[in-house]
Design a protein around this motif. Structure first.
Motif: not given
Length: 209
Positions: A15-19, A54-60, A77-81, A162-164
């Protein structure tokens, strides 16, 4: 039997890779900016410099703390993030909450914004213990999550695919869970208006030993 963190990880990662792209251009709400600014002010007042997000997302948020002259490490946990974090010049690593691969006491502070709500209630104590281990004694933890009721599972209105999985807690449940591992210094709720039904729970706590 409740959900297990290991069983929701892969769906969260997908979900987070896609988003990642859409989340990277989102404008951060003023109340979120105020929460992180208040935590930075507290860290500066105590002379703390080394921060783990932790859970840094895109790093903002990690970029905000780095620009505030902190030494920041970002994990997600998301490589794309994590790729988005690295594009901002951040030290970023792919890790989930159970695999925080740092020596004990590595950080002055840990920042966890809207990520621990993906940890099932039965396993949140173990995650808090893992966070506590990477904090030095006296170090500070910020936890920010949506809550106000007690429920676990996906949310129908979630736009991610998918829904989280979400685990939301009442104010007392969250405070008690954090207090089992840390000294709670501050708890307050941020009213988000008539929708969504949840409010935002802000906790600042200290590792005392």
């Amino acid at each position: 039997m409740g959900a297990h963190y290991k069983d929701v990880l892969e769906a969260l990662r997908i979900a987070y890779d896609r988003g990642a792209e859409s989340r990277d251009v989102e404008i951060k709400a003023p109340w979120k900016q105020a929460e992180r600014a208040a935590f930075l002010d507290r860290l500066r007042s105590e002379g703390m410099r080394r921060l783990l997000e932790i859970g840094a997302g895109t790093g903002q948020d990690s970029a905000f703390f780095r620009d505030g002259k902190l030494d920041v490490v970002a994990t997600d946990l998301s490589p794309a993030m994590v790729d988005r974090c690295r594009a901002k010049g951040l030290d970023a690593r792919v890790m989930d909450f159970m695999t925080l691969d740092f020596p004990e006491g590595s950080f002055d502070a840990v920042f966890a914004m809207n990520c621990l709500l993906h940890v099932p209630n039965t396993e949140l104590p173990a995650v808090l213990d893992a966070i506590r281990a990477v904090l030095r004694p006296g170090g500070l933890l910020f936890v920010g999550v949506y809550g106000g009721e007690s429920r676990e599972g996906p949310v129908d209105t979630d736009r991610h695919v998918p829904k989280r999985f979400f685990a939301v807690r009442t104010d007392d449940e969250l405070k008690d869970l954090v207090a089992s591992q840390f000294e709670v210094l501050d708890f307050h709720a941020v009213d988000l208006g008539p929708a969504p039904a949840w409010h935002f729970q802000s906790v600042t706590a200290r590792r005392t030993r």
